[in-house]
Structure formats: C-alpha cells, structure tokens
Motif scaffolding. Sequence first.
Motif, PDB file in Angstrom:
ATOM      1  N   PRO A  52       0.795  -1.233   0.000  1.00  0.00           N
ATOM      2  CA  PRO A  52       0.000   0.000   0.000  1.00  0.00           C
ATOM      3  C   PRO A  52       0.826   1.281   0.000  1.00  0.00           C
ATOM      4  CG  PRO A  52       0.156  -0.791   2.224  1.00  0.00           C
ATOM      5  CD  PRO A  52       0.894  -1.795   1.365  1.00  0.00           C
ATOM      6  N   HIS A  53       2.146   1.194  -0.123  1.00  0.00           N
ATOM      7  CA  HIS A  53       3.005   2.367   0.025  1.00  0.00           C
ATOM      8  C   HIS A  53       3.083   3.225  -1.240  1.00  0.00           C
ATOM      9  CE1 HIS A  53       4.248  -0.236   3.353  1.00  0.00           C
ATOM     10  NE2 HIS A  53       4.600   0.875   3.975  1.00  0.00           N
ATOM     11  N   PHE A  54       2.233   2.976  -2.187  1.00  0.00           N
ATOM     12  CA  PHE A  54       2.161   3.781  -3.414  1.00  0.00           C
ATOM     13  C   PHE A  54       1.475   5.105  -3.092  1.00  0.00           C
ATOM     14  CE2 PHE A  54       0.290   4.948  -7.541  1.00  0.00           C
ATOM     15  CZ  PHE A  54       1.389   4.811  -8.366  1.00  0.00           C
ATOM     16  N   ALA A  55       2.069   6.226  -3.540  1.00  0.00           N
ATOM     17  CA  ALA A  55       1.577   7.547  -3.131  1.00  0.00           C
ATOM     18  C   ALA A  55       1.187   8.423  -4.307  1.00  0.00           C
ATOM     19  CB  ALA A  55       2.622   8.255  -2.282  1.00  0.00           C
ATOM     20  N   GLU A  56       0.804   7.809  -5.436  1.00  0.00           N
ATOM     21  CA  GLU A  56       0.361   8.553  -6.609  1.00  0.00           C
ATOM     22  C   GLU A  56      -0.973   7.967  -7.072  1.00  0.00           C
ATOM     23  OE1 GLU A  56       3.318   8.261  -9.649  1.00  0.00           O
ATOM     24  OE2 GLU A  56       4.962   8.394  -8.203  1.00  0.00           O
ATOM     25  N   PRO A  57      -1.697   8.671  -7.945  1.00  0.00           N
ATOM     26  CA  PRO A  57      -2.882   8.057  -8.548  1.00  0.00           C
ATOM     27  C   PRO A  57      -2.457   6.932  -9.482  1.00  0.00           C
ATOM     28  CG  PRO A  57      -2.931  10.447  -8.775  1.00  0.00           C
ATOM     29  CD  PRO A  57      -1.563  10.096  -8.320  1.00  0.00           C
ATOM     30  N   PRO A  58      -2.819   5.665  -9.195  1.00  0.00           N
ATOM     31  CA  PRO A  58      -2.395   4.572 -10.072  1.00  0.00           C
ATOM     32  C   PRO A  58      -3.233   4.555 -11.351  1.00  0.00           C
ATOM     33  CG  PRO A  58      -3.724   3.709  -8.291  1.00  0.00           C
ATOM     34  CD  PRO A  58      -3.577   5.193  -8.044  1.00  0.00           C
ATOM     35  N   ALA A  59      -2.579   4.731 -12.494  1.00  0.00           N
ATOM     36  CA  ALA A  59      -3.313   4.796 -13.750  1.00  0.00           C
ATOM     37  C   ALA A  59      -3.850   3.431 -14.154  1.00  0.00           C
ATOM     38  CB  ALA A  59      -2.405   5.358 -14.842  1.00  0.00           C
ATOM     39  N   CYS A  60      -3.135   2.354 -13.808  1.00  0.00           N
ATOM     40  CA  CYS A  60      -3.546   1.020 -14.222  1.00  0.00           C
ATOM     41  C   CYS A  60      -2.789  -0.005 -13.384  1.00  0.00           C
ATOM     42  CB  CYS A  60      -3.283   0.798 -15.708  1.00  0.00           C
ATOM     43  SG  CYS A  60      -1.536   0.910 -16.151  1.00  0.00           S
ATOM     44  N   GLN A  61      -3.280  -1.253 -13.435  1.00  0.00           N
ATOM     45  CA  GLN A  61      -2.608  -2.323 -12.708  1.00  0.00           C
ATOM     46  C   GLN A  61      -1.160  -2.490 -13.159  1.00  0.00           C
ATOM     47  OE1 GLN A  61      -5.754  -2.578 -13.816  1.00  0.00           O
ATOM     48  NE2 GLN A  61      -7.016  -3.799 -12.422  1.00  0.00           N
ATOM     49  N   GLN A  62      -0.924  -2.336 -14.458  1.00  0.00           N
ATOM     50  CA  GLN A  62       0.421  -2.575 -14.968  1.00  0.00           C
ATOM     51  C   GLN A  62       1.434  -1.608 -14.364  1.00  0.00           C
ATOM     52  OE1 GLN A  62       1.022  -5.302 -16.908  1.00  0.00           O
ATOM     53  NE2 GLN A  62       3.142  -4.825 -16.376  1.00  0.00           N
ATOM     54  N   LYS A  63       1.011  -0.388 -14.074  1.00  0.00           N
ATOM     55  CA  LYS A  63       1.915   0.577 -13.439  1.00  0.00           C
ATOM     56  C   LYS A  63       2.346   0.085 -12.068  1.00  0.00           C
ATOM     57  CE  LYS A  63       2.288   5.496 -12.234  1.00  0.00           C
ATOM     58  NZ  LYS A  63       1.599   6.813 -12.271  1.00  0.00           N
ATOM     59  N   LEU A  64       1.421  -0.472 -11.307  1.00  0.00           N
ATOM     60  CA  LEU A  64       1.756  -0.998  -9.987  1.00  0.00           C
ATOM     61  C   LEU A  64       2.695  -2.188 -10.106  1.00  0.00           C
ATOM     62  CD1 LEU A  64      -1.773  -0.892  -8.315  1.00  0.00           C
ATOM     63  CD2 LEU A  64       0.087   0.747  -8.022  1.00  0.00           C
ATOM     64  N   ILE A  65       2.440  -3.034 -11.092  1.00  0.00           N
ATOM     65  CA  ILE A  65       3.290  -4.209 -11.300  1.00  0.00           C
ATOM     66  C   ILE A  65       4.687  -3.771 -11.731  1.00  0.00           C
ATOM     67  CG2 ILE A  65       3.626  -6.233 -12.770  1.00  0.00           C
ATOM     68  CD1 ILE A  65       0.521  -6.499 -12.777  1.00  0.00           C
ATOM     69  N   ASP A  66       4.752  -2.850 -12.697  1.00  0.00           N
ATOM     70  CA  ASP A  66       6.049  -2.407 -13.208  1.00  0.00           C
ATOM     71  C   ASP A  66       6.903  -1.769 -12.115  1.00  0.00           C
ATOM     72  OD1 ASP A  66       5.313  -3.288 -15.708  1.00  0.00           O
ATOM     73  OD2 ASP A  66       4.800  -1.296 -16.481  1.00  0.00           O
ATOM     74  N   ARG A  67       6.258  -1.108 -11.154  1.00  0.00           N
ATOM     75  CA  ARG A  67       6.998  -0.404 -10.110  1.00  0.00           C
ATOM     76  C   ARG A  67       7.133  -1.224  -8.825  1.00  0.00           C
ATOM     77  NH1 ARG A  67       5.185   5.821 -10.080  1.00  0.00           N
ATOM     78  NH2 ARG A  67       6.763   5.778  -8.438  1.00  0.00           N
ATOM     79  N   GLY A  68       6.662  -2.468  -8.852  1.00  0.00           N
ATOM     80  CA  GLY A  68       6.919  -3.387  -7.759  1.00  0.00           C
ATOM     81  C   GLY A  68       5.980  -3.312  -6.587  1.00  0.00           C
ATOM     82  N   TYR A  69       4.872  -2.593  -6.725  1.00  0.00           N
ATOM     83  CA  TYR A  69       3.909  -2.531  -5.627  1.00  0.00           C
ATOM     84  C   TYR A  69       2.988  -3.747  -5.593  1.00  0.00           C
ATOM     85  CZ  TYR A  69       5.525   2.179  -4.766  1.00  0.00           C
ATOM     86  OH  TYR A  69       6.321   3.256  -4.465  1.00  0.00           O
ATOM     87  N   VAL A  70       2.924  -4.469  -6.688  1.00  0.00           N
ATOM     88  CA  VAL A  70       2.261  -5.771  -6.749  1.00  0.00           C
ATOM     89  C   VAL A  70       3.281  -6.719  -7.357  1.00  0.00           C
ATOM     90  CG1 VAL A  70       0.324  -7.092  -7.655  1.00  0.00           C
ATOM     91  CG2 VAL A  70       0.001  -4.688  -7.036  1.00  0.00           C
ATOM     92  N   ARG A  71       3.696  -7.712  -6.603  1.00  0.00           N
ATOM     93  CA  ARG A  71       4.807  -8.528  -7.077  1.00  0.00           C
ATOM     94  C   ARG A  71       4.842  -9.883  -6.365  1.00  0.00           C
ATOM     95  NH1 ARG A  71       6.417  -5.066  -3.153  1.00  0.00           N
ATOM     96  NH2 ARG A  71       8.001  -5.718  -1.637  1.00  0.00           N
ATOM     97  N   TRP A  72       5.434 -10.865  -7.033  1.00  0.00           N
ATOM     98  CA  TRP A  72       5.761 -12.136  -6.410  1.00  0.00           C
ATOM     99  C   TRP A  72       7.123 -11.993  -5.729  1.00  0.00           C
ATOM    100  CZ3 TRP A  72       2.517 -16.039  -5.714  1.00  0.00           C
ATOM    101  CH2 TRP A  72       1.427 -16.186  -6.573  1.00  0.00           C
ATOM    102  N   VAL A  73       7.186 -12.340  -4.469  1.00  0.00           N
ATOM    103  CA  VAL A  73       8.420 -12.197  -3.696  1.00  0.00           C
ATOM    104  C   VAL A  73       8.908 -13.582  -3.275  1.00  0.00           C
ATOM    105  CG1 VAL A  73       9.488 -11.185  -1.660  1.00  0.00           C
ATOM    106  CG2 VAL A  73       7.662  -9.948  -2.845  1.00  0.00           C
ATOM    107  N   PRO A  74      10.131 -13.951  -3.641  1.00  0.00           N
ATOM    108  CA  PRO A  74      10.680 -15.219  -3.129  1.00  0.00           C
ATOM    109  C   PRO A  74      10.703 -15.196  -1.603  1.00  0.00           C
ATOM    110  CG  PRO A  74      12.070 -14.314  -4.883  1.00  0.00           C
ATOM    111  CD  PRO A  74      11.084 -13.243  -4.525  1.00  0.00           C
TER     112      PRO A  74
END
Length: 242
Positions: A203-225
Amino acid sequence: MATCEPDSKAAATTSPIKISPKTYSLPLLENPHQGLAPPTQDGETVCIRGYFSYFHYGCDGHQDVGWGCGYRTLQSAISWIIGRRGSSADGSQEAQWFVPSIREIQAILVAIGDKDQQFEGSCDWIGTLEEFYVMDVLYQLPCRILHVRQLGSPEVVDQIRSYFNEFQGFIAMGGVNGDSASKAIVGWHRSEAGKVFLLVVDPHFAEPPACQQKLIDRGYVRWVPIEDFLDSSYNLCLILQP
C-alpha cells in the motif's frame, strides 16, 4: 512461531461507530494482481478468491504517507470481506457495509477502549492486531494471528499454503521495521523445484495509479521469493472468511 485466535475487544455485536458511504475523486483499482503471471511456469499457484479494492497512501485524499500503511492494508482487506459476503450463496447484498475511513478506524479503536481519545485524528500507525479488532467489531469475523520470526520456515510456509488452499483469502502482514511494514499477501506459489513465492500487494504507493500494470512495473504488486523477506518478526492476520 506462535499461533493464536485473539480474544475480541468488541463488547457489542455491531460497530459503535457509524460507517458512512464513500465517494472517491479517483476510482480505486480492483484486483491489482490479476495482470501478474505466476513467477514460474511450473508448480502450484493458489490466489485470493473474489475481489478487493487497492487502497494506498492518499487514495481518498487523506495524506497518510509514512504512517498509514496498516490502515490501507485493513481497508483493502475490508473491501474483500464485503465482496465475499455480498456474493453469498443466498444472493443477499450487504449494501449497508462500507469501507471505513482512517478517521472511522481510529474512532472504532477508541470506542472499544484499545486506544485513548488522543489517538483519533492522530498520525499514529496500527498493526495487525488492531486490524483484527476492527474486523471483529464490524463483522464478528474470526482471524488467526501468526507471530513469526522466520517467514520462510517450513512450518510457516505450510500454514500459509494450507490457508490459501482452504480459504483463498487475504492475509494482512506487518513487521517491526520499515522494510517489513504493512502489506497484504494474496497468493502463494511453489515451483516444481520447491522454490516458494508470496504474492504481495504493497500500500506504500503515493500517486494516482493509472492502471494495474503501473503498480506491477513499479513493484507494488509482485511475487516475492520467500527467502527475500527479512529475518525479522512478523505478525500475520489470516482472515477466516469462507
């Protein structure tokens, strides 16, 4: 690791605070993880069932950068609970339920005696136990709290896997330092080689997210080992919503 079913702090069966309907100047993204493929092409993947809205820093105009991540994880969790209960087998719609604001969450914690009056309107953070108290007050919903020192231990990994296999639910996670701050776990994956990943929504994203892909590209939604998580104490709140 310690496991507990926490005692309720709620004396009443309904919230002592009226939760008002909300409108947001910018629409919230739903299911931001859906555009993300599993981390390997083989193995087993189990993810959350239903939908949830992605709450993050400032998403409703309340400026909470630096302290509001626990509230935002809780809001995402509540949106999932509402969605699951609204799509119940009898087709009933729980339209009277709304996701509480940060101020309403604080008011609930004050009303049940968990916090003193000065907490309401403050910038004080909350953890997974407070998140459970609020969910219990609003929905009388059981949760399982795991106190974890090694997230990657076989016992913890097995408990997370079992939870997703049974509930396909939402796990709120919090830790004791900035790198282990509040996040959601909404999926589990193990490759054929035995490598384990957790699907994290941050939840640490601090901008208006334009789309899911933006969150994925910037690592706010990700698979973590699993081995990438710090050797730190974590509290996991496993929401037992069928």
